[in-house]
Enzyme design. Structure first.
Site, PDB file in Angstrom:
ATOM      1  N   GLY A  45       0.842  -1.196   0.000  1.00 45.86           N
ATOM      2  CA  GLY A  45       0.000   0.000   0.000  1.00 45.86           C
ATOM      3  C   GLY A  45       0.875   1.242   0.000  1.00 45.86           C
ATOM      4  N   GLN A  50       2.897  10.039   1.689  1.00 42.73           N
ATOM      5  CA  GLN A  50       4.202   9.367   1.731  1.00 42.73           C
ATOM      6  C   GLN A  50       5.105   9.786   0.576  1.00 42.73           C
ATOM      7  OE1 GLN A  50       2.358   5.243   2.365  1.00 42.73           O
ATOM      8  NE2 GLN A  50       4.238   5.109   3.569  1.00 42.73           N
ATOM      9  N   CYS A  92       5.867  -0.086   7.897  1.00 46.06           N
ATOM     10  CA  CYS A  92       5.488   1.063   7.068  1.00 46.06           C
ATOM     11  C   CYS A  92       6.711   1.498   6.269  1.00 46.06           C
ATOM     12  CB  CYS A  92       4.998   2.211   7.955  1.00 46.06           C
ATOM     13  SG  CYS A  92       4.543   3.693   7.022  1.00 46.06           S
ATOM     14  N   LEU A  93       6.496   1.813   5.003  1.00 45.85           N
ATOM     15  CA  LEU A  93       7.596   2.257   4.143  1.00 45.85           C
ATOM     16  C   LEU A  93       8.178   3.581   4.633  1.00 45.85           C
ATOM     17  CD1 LEU A  93       6.049   1.341   0.669  1.00 45.85           C
ATOM     18  CD2 LEU A  93       7.890   0.134   1.874  1.00 45.85           C
ATOM     19  N   HIS A 134      -4.395   1.114   7.753  1.00 50.24           N
ATOM     20  CA  HIS A 134      -3.062   1.742   7.775  1.00 50.24           C
ATOM     21  C   HIS A 134      -3.013   2.929   6.797  1.00 50.24           C
ATOM     22  CE1 HIS A 134       1.515   1.338   7.872  1.00 50.24           C
ATOM     23  NE2 HIS A 134       1.341   2.040   6.760  1.00 50.24           N
ATOM     24  N   GLU A 135      -3.557   2.734   5.576  1.00 47.49           N
ATOM     25  CA  GLU A 135      -3.537   3.827   4.580  1.00 47.49           C
ATOM     26  C   GLU A 135      -4.486   4.951   4.980  1.00 47.49           C
ATOM     27  OE1 GLU A 135      -1.068   3.589   2.892  1.00 47.49           O
ATOM     28  OE2 GLU A 135      -0.766   1.432   2.953  1.00 47.49           O
ATOM     29  N   HIS A 138      -2.688   7.149   7.282  1.00 38.81           N
ATOM     30  CA  HIS A 138      -1.766   8.088   6.628  1.00 38.81           C
ATOM     31  C   HIS A 138      -2.500   9.357   6.192  1.00 38.81           C
ATOM     32  CE1 HIS A 138       2.162   6.221   6.354  1.00 38.81           C
ATOM     33  NE2 HIS A 138       1.673   5.086   5.880  1.00 38.81           N
TER      34      HIS A 138
HETATM   35  O1  GNR Z   1       4.095  -2.604   2.638  1.00 36.04           O
HETATM   36  C1  GNR Z   1       3.450  -2.477   3.685  1.00 36.04           C
HETATM   37  N1  GNR Z   1       3.190  -3.582   4.421  1.00 36.04           N
HETATM   38  C2  GNR Z   1       2.304  -3.580   5.480  1.00 36.04           C
HETATM   39  C3  GNR Z   1       2.299  -4.696   6.311  1.00 36.04           C
HETATM   40  C4  GNR Z   1       1.441  -4.758   7.374  1.00 36.04           C
HETATM   41  C5  GNR Z   1       0.564  -3.726   7.602  1.00 36.04           C
HETATM   42  C6  GNR Z   1       0.566  -2.608   6.803  1.00 36.04           C
HETATM   43  C7  GNR Z   1       1.430  -2.541   5.739  1.00 36.04           C
HETATM   44  S1  GNR Z   1       1.400  -1.144   4.712  1.00 36.04           S
HETATM   45  C8  GNR Z   1       3.036  -1.133   4.149  1.00 36.04           C
HETATM   46  C9  GNR Z   1       3.234  -0.075   3.082  1.00 36.04           C
HETATM   47  C10 GNR Z   1       2.981   1.297   3.667  1.00 36.04           C
HETATM   48  O2  GNR Z   1       3.733   1.842   4.423  1.00 36.04           O
HETATM   49  N2  GNR Z   1       1.846   1.862   3.337  1.00 36.04           N
HETATM   50  O3  GNR Z   1       1.525   3.047   3.846  1.00 36.04           O
HETATM   51 NI    NI Z   2       2.643   3.210   5.722  1.00 33.81          NI
END
Ligand code: GNR
Ligand code: NI
Length: 169
Positions: A45, A50, A92-93, A134-135, A138
């Site tokens: 995601g 980001q 998270c990236l 999670h998104e 953000h």
């Molecule tokens: O790549 C991602 N893996 C992930 C694994 C578990 C829960 C959430 C994520 S999202 C993350 C990519 C990211 O930072 N998206 O905002």
């Molecule tokens: Ni993230």
């Protein structure tokens, strides 16, 4: 075109996001870049803040490009439903090198526009529910570390401050 992924500490990640008013060629290019950047990372995601853009857009693809159905794009997304609870490891990236167990809903339904401006819904449990939540976080200036309780959060923040001082963040 690949865009650099901002890291925790960058103020754009905590700035409020604006809804998309029209799907212009610039917005379409942004979406293409977000998908390319997500796949290259690799990640499941990516949200617009980001890559430094304070707009309410995210992309998600649990298969990281293997599914011929392609990525899901959500513009101006809203929660339709959140139910249950799951505890799983998450990363998270924008916080590379760190993971933590985060409490998330077990099932999430999100409604928004696709890249053509048509309304669509994503309904997911497990990892998809986790990624959607999670998104959405953000877009609301929230990183997974903000969802942690005191000690595990402080540990990650302290390590990142140390890396930052050493010029390694
Ligand atoms: O790549 C991602 N893996 C992930 C694994 C578990 C829960 C959430 C994520 S999202 C993350 C990519 C990211 O930072 N998206 O905002
Ligand atoms: Ni993230």
């Amino acid at each position: 075109m690949l865009r650099p992924i901002l890291r925790l500490g960058d103020s754009i990640l905590t700035e409020p996001t604006r809804p998309v008013e029209a799907i212009t060629p610039a917005i379409e290019a942004l979406i293409d870049d977000m998908v390319e950047t997500m796949y290259a990372a690799p990640g499941i995601g990516l949200a617009a803040p980001q890559v430094g853009v304070s707009l309410r857009i995210f992309v998600v693809d649990l298969s990281v490009g293997r599914d011929p159905a392609g990525p899901s794009v959500m513009i101006n997304p809203e929660f339709v439903l959140r139910e249950g609870m799951q505890l799983e490891e998450e990363g998270c990236l924008s916080v590379p090198g760190f993971t933590a167990t985060v409490a998330r809903p077990k099932r999430v339904v999100v409604s928004g526009l696709d890249r053509h401006g048509d309304t669509h819904q994503l309904d997911g449990t497990g990892l998809l529910a986790r990624a959607l939540q999670h998104e959405m976080d953000h877009l609301n200036s929230c990183l997974f570390v903000d969802r942690l309780r005191g000690i595990s959060r402080d540990l990650i923040v302290r390590k990142i401050k140390k890396l930052s001082k050493a010029g390694k963040w």
